[in-house]
Design an enzyme around this catalytic site. Structure first.
Site, mmCIF file in Angstrom:
data_model
loop_
_atom_site.group_PDB
_atom_site.id
_atom_site.type_symbol
_atom_site.label_atom_id
_atom_site.label_comp_id
_atom_site.label_asym_id
_atom_site.label_seq_id
_atom_site.Cartn_x
_atom_site.Cartn_y
_atom_site.Cartn_z
ATOM 1 C CB SER A 170 -8.353 0.290 5.810
ATOM 2 O OG SER A 170 -9.121 1.464 5.840
ATOM 3 C CB SER A 173 -8.252 3.129 2.996
ATOM 4 O OG SER A 173 -7.364 2.509 3.906
ATOM 5 C CE LYS A 198 -3.993 1.772 2.718
ATOM 6 N NZ LYS A 198 -4.825 1.469 3.916
#
Ligand SMILES: [Mg+2]
Ligand SMILES: [Zn+2]
Lengths: 473, 473, 101
Positions: free
Chosen positions: B174, B150, B75
């Site tokens: 997330s 997310s 990420k």
């Protein structure tokens, strides 16, 4: 207008940079004066993703300060104090807020007055900005340049109660606090380098009345400016009150050159620091064992050290106290003690340490200082000669004082030369000799001076006096 | 799709070369990531060099790390040295961290090949990856649907078969939410099991890095590699880690599974049905089902949407245009800070910064932030009580399957409600895993969630392995 | 309800504290949206939690300390290279309007 009928009320906030090897939350060097931005890393520059980890030694020094100031050392939580400012990399300062490490202590001034300590908490220092422009001040500068070497340096902020009543007393407090901080090894106490920074809260009132509106004075770079600024500010406030005006609560800047305080233009926005517990750190809980270990490692504090010297000298007159204060303030008491233990008279060792030694010029070793004082005490060296020998030993600490004396030409005069010189001096000054013989002892000093001049300082004062006494019969 | 374990084994045995595996990954990405947009940046040159080093080590018979040659995606809120790390925000566009985060270091040490940085909601704030400043990621199962957020890019990268393993971060769900939407395994470990050093903070007390994988066994292996104490993170747990891989084969015989209505309440019927089937799978495997009510869990949403923004408002203050990232030049610093932040942050980030600033501001702290922290305690106590009678809790990961683009953008509160079932584990610091378990009426993946007590990530994996084996095909 | 009401003035104040500038339209939208979140939060605002302490961290860790050792080597060049403006190895900014508080 005078201060007549008014009392000054002063509380001090002192920020002290701790003398650690590394910074408070990262492994960067904690050093003053390095090239800009060399001692920075992701943590103290507040780069995304970085995390603080607390420095154990910084905590120990902070606890030492707390113990020295008779505070209760308590479990503590770091908080974030949020405000935007370019020299603060994360735009929040990690500081202890409502749970400080040290709370509720006291500091006793040399004259016995006790000043309350509200708290002594840990926090991180900010970077330093330089303002480009003719003034070098923040106002009028078009640009500022920031060096973050100081960012994250450990600080302890010591907040006093508003217990001081004069500039002189505030200065005495700051001096004693500085001595304590240095004694416990927390700081080098260099005000001019900013390793100790003092803010003063000053108000005036009629005695017995509630506290007046206070102003905070910043930029106090020496003990002298602290005293001057407070005296100026108190007078300013009295003048305002006497003129029927009100005092605005504000932060003021001390202008050393102009000798006055001035209002600091600050942003109009009211600060709302939005304190909350620093989630990147966990609570600090000083456990019993750890506290005991730190307590056991505490060095003697200045007050105790002064008492030790007074006891050693067996005197408590003001002159001795002044010498003792000087010696302890300069960390010279170990030399005096060593000399005394080696057999030199304490009073003489104290006087020589206070007046002749200066750490910045270098110091003699313990044994050579002790030996020099002993030589003077025994009359082998005159006072003038002993001082000269100490001067040399400052640069060559471990040299043998007797060898130094010889090198300086301080050989004892032969008895014959001394006696011949004294006889010549008496002959040349018959009037004074007559008065001395009639019991005017003060004239001994006159004759010593004459003999010294004639022998270029090589004579021993005590030997001269002994001869004078013998001749008087 | 080959699993990380299979790939590592094949490379170790010399059946596959790490270079060919990496080439395949990049080929798959270039074939299909144009439409999915899982990646924000690729590191092909470095990846190929690293793969070649692995092959050289295999050829020499040198020791290999457990992930040697396995392509991994990160990420884009994890700092990679010299490699752009944007958090999907314009304010960090082009920023290259001068350091690697701890997870990145550990992955390198394990021989993993980092192929790219994945898309996310800006600063990890969102549940759909629609809040990326660089355009959304699409769900590989249906390009008209969101991948969840997310960590949508990391979930999509695994679901699309680009990489067998990726890492995301989970502050309120997330990892688990996009895992459920994309049909991958997603684990949020216990708080403090995986170092946050180098993870760009959203809400420090809740953020936790974790893996996305196609199998539970790969999740266990990745935990073996990245979990464990890190002295650079003060909130890291300094204890031996549980046996993650050993847990996989334990089965659930004799385990008490709490079927928790409060982790189902409001879920769509197809989701609720799958959770019931999952419970039946566990019962069939020898677990005892117990119905448990933990009504306090519902309060988590409010607590979370005060605490996380509060921490975020402080964590994101440092994006001020002074030291790194975007700067909108202005004459004075306040105007520059304001212009930079106004231009650099997207609407959701601004919304949360303002919400958090408000929750911490003078006068509201006790009512909002203070209350939320106490609610956290309430939820922890409630979970502790629940775990007195059961070993794990079972529920839905999300109330629905993946929704369409734009469905919830205009109504933040409806978006926030997607996190209802995932938030409690973050508030408690407990581990939770989302395991793919069939599909919904829309043929989109459904995840079921297993929650375990603090530091019992092994229990999550143990139960998840049984669910995986019994999941509908 | 003793709940503080969120007004556009509140949001404007908060935006200023957070160094954000909002258009009138944004101000209205954000006021609305933030009010909704706070309204939802009234469920916990209404709770009586006086007997409970706050939880900052789940596992009650204490005293995470590092030894006082210099471990960092200067990364000045990397760090300055990433800065928006530099002069004389220092970070350059425009006018600073007031002293630090
Ligand atoms: Mg302070
Ligand atoms: Zn540093």
């Amino acid at each position: 207008m005078s201060m007549e009928g008014y009392e000054t009320v002063i509380g001090l906030e002192v920020h002290c940079e701790l003398k650690t090897a590394s910074k408070l939350f990262c492994g960067c060097r904690n050093a003053f004066g390095d090239a800009p931005n060399t001692n920075v890393c992701p943590v103290c520059l507040g780069l995304p993703g970085s995390l603080p980890v607390l420095n154990r030694h910084a905590v120990e020094l902070a606890i030492r300060i707390g113990l020295a100031l008779n505070c209760a050392v308590k479990p503590s939580n770091f908080h974030r104090k949020n405000y935007f400012y370019p020299d603060m990399p994360k735009d929040y300062q990690i500081s202890q807020y409502d749970e400080p490490l040290n709370e509720g202590g006291s500091l006793e001034l040399p004259d016995g007055t006790v000043i309350g300590i509200t708290r002594a908490h840990m926090e991180e220092d900010t970077g330093k900005s330089t303002h480009l422009g003719s003034s070098g001040r923040i106002h009028g500068a078009e640009n500022s340049l920031i060096d973050y070497n100081r960012s994250g340096v450990p600080l302890v902020e010591i907040v006093s109660e508003p217990d001081m009543r004069s500039g002189v007393q505030a200065r005495a407090y700051a001096a004693e606090l500085r001595a304590i901080l240095m004694a416990v090894g927390a700081t080098d106490g260099r005000l001019e380098e900013g390793s100790m920074r003092i803010d003063a809260n000053v108000s005036v009132r009629k005695p017995g009345k509630p506290f007046g509106t206070r102003c905070e004075i910043k930029n106090l770079n020496s003990l002298r400016s602290l005293q001057r600024a407070i005296e100026y500010e108190a007078q300013r406030q009295v003048n305002l009150l006497e003129a029927g005006e009100r005092i605005a609560q504000e932060t003021r800047h001390w202008d050393e050159a102009a000798g006055r305080t001035g209002t600091m233009r600050s942003k109009e926005e009211a600060y709302d620091y939005r304190y909350f517990p620093e989630p990147d750190l966990v609570p600090l809980v000083p456990e019993e064992d750890w506290l005991a270990e730190i307590a056991a490692s505490m060095p003697a504090l200045p007050k105790q050290r002064r008492q030790n010297l007074l006891d050693l000298c067996g005197a408590d007159d003001q002159a001795t106290k002044d010498l003792v204060a000087t010696v302890v303030d300069r960390d010279l008491d170990p030399l005096v003690i060593e000399a005394t233990l080696a057999g030199a008279p304490a009073a003489l060792a104290l006087a020589r340490a206070a007046n002749e030694l200066d750490a910045t010029a270098g110091l003699p070793s313990g044994p050579s200082f002790a030996r020099t004082v002993a030589l003077e005490a025994s009359g082998t060296l005159s006072a003038t000669q002993a001082k000269a020998v100490l001067g040399v030993l400052a640069t060559r600490p471990t040299d043998d004082p007797e060898a130094v004396a010889k090198e300086l030409g301080f050989e004892q005069l032969s008895d014959d030369t001394l006696l011949t010189t004294i006889a010549a001096v008496l002959e040349a000054n018959p009037e004074e000799w007559a008065r001395y013989r009639d019991g005017d002892d003060k004239l001994a000093q006159f004759f010593i001076g004459k003999v010294m001049a004639a022998t270029k300082g090589k004579a021993n004062g005590k030997a001269v006096v002994a001869e004078l006494v013998a001749r008087r019969g | 799709m080959t699993t990380a374990i299979e790939l590592a084994a094949a490379i170790k045995r010399g059946e596959r070369s790490a270079v060919s595996v990496a080439e395949e990954a990049f080929a798959a990405i270039s074939a299909r990531d144009g439409e999915i947009h899982a990646f924000l940046s690729l590191g092909q040159d470095h990846a190929m060099e690293a793969a070649a080093r692995v092959d050289a080590a295999v050829a020499q018979g040198a020791p290999l790390g457990p992930l040697a040659g396995v392509p991994v995606a990160l990420k884009d809120n994890m700092c990679t040295k010299g490699w752009e790390t944007t958090c999907a925000s314009k304010i960090l566009e082009g920023w290259k961290p001068p350091y690697d985060g701890t997870v990145v270091e550990r992955l390198h040490a394990a021989g993993a090949i980092v192929v790219g940085k994945t898309n996310l909601d800006e600063f990890a704030m969102g549940s759909s990856t629609e809040n990326s400043a660089f355009g959304p990621t699409r769900n590989p199962h249906d390009l008209t649907k969101v991948p969840g957020g997310s960590s949508g890019g990391s979930a999509a990268a695994v679901a699309a078969g680009f990489v067998p393993l990726s890492f995301g971060s989970d502050t309120g769900g997330s990892i688990r939410l996009p895992a459920a939407y994309c049909g991958t395994v997603g684990l949020k470990p216990s708080y403090g099991f995986i170092s946050r050093y180098g993870l760009v903070a959203f809400a420090s007390s809740l953020d936790q890095i974790g893996p996305f994988t196609t199998t539970v066994a790969d999740a266990a292996l990745s935990m073996e590699v990245v979990a464990g104490y890190d002295p650079k993170d003060a909130t890291s747990i300094n204890e031996a880690m549980p046996d993650f891989t050993g847990a996989l084969s334990k089965g659930v015989e004799g385990l008490k599974v709490g079927v928790c209505a409060d982790l189902l309440d409001g879920a769509a019927p197809d989701v609720a049905r799958r959770v019931a089937e999952a419970a039946a799978v566990l019962e069939a495997a020898g677990a005892t089902l117990v119905e448990v009510a933990v009504p306090e869990l519902k309060l988590g949403l409010s607590a979370y949407y005060l605490l996380a923004p509060a921490e975020a408002s402080s964590n994101l203050a440092r994006y001020d245009g002074v030291r790194f990232g975007l700067r909108e030049e202005r004459d004075d610093v306040v105007a520059m800070n304001t212009a930079t932040r106004t231009a650099g942050f997207g609407a959701e980030v601004k919304r949360r910064i303002m919400l958090g600033t408000y929750a911490l501001s003078a006068g509201y702290y006790d009512a909002y932030y203070g209350k939320a922290q106490k609610t956290r305690t309430l939820i922890l106590h409630a979970l502790d009580r629940a775990y007195e009678s059961v070993d794990v809790l079972l529920g839905a990961t999300t109330p629905t399957t993946a929704f369409g683009f734009g469905d919830k953008v205009a109504d933040p509160m409806s978006m926030y409600l997607s996190d209802l079932f995932t938030i409690p584990s973050n508030l408690a610091g407990h581990p939770a895993i989302s395991v793919p378990f069939g599909t919904g009426d829309d043929a989109m993946p459904i995840g079921v969630q297993v929650l375990a007590p603090g530091k019992r990530d092994d229990l999550c994996l143990q139960v998840a392995a049984v669910l995986e084996a019994g999941a509908p095909r | 309800m003793s709940e503080p009401l969120l007004t556009t003035a509140d949001v404007a104040h908060v935006a200023k504290l957070a160094r954000l500038e909002l258009t009138d339209e944004e101000l209205a939208t954000f006021t609305d949206q933030l009010s909704q979140v706070l309204e939802h939060a009234s469920d916990i605002a209404a709770l009586d939690l006086d007997g409970l302490g706050p939880t900052a961290h789940p596992f009650g860790l204490t005293n995470a300390l590092r030894e006082d050792v210099v471990t960092e080597v200067s990364m000045r060049d990397d760090i300055l290279a990433a800065a928006p403006a530099v002069e004389d190895d220092r970070f350059k900014v425009g006018r600073i309007l007031g002293e630090a508080p």
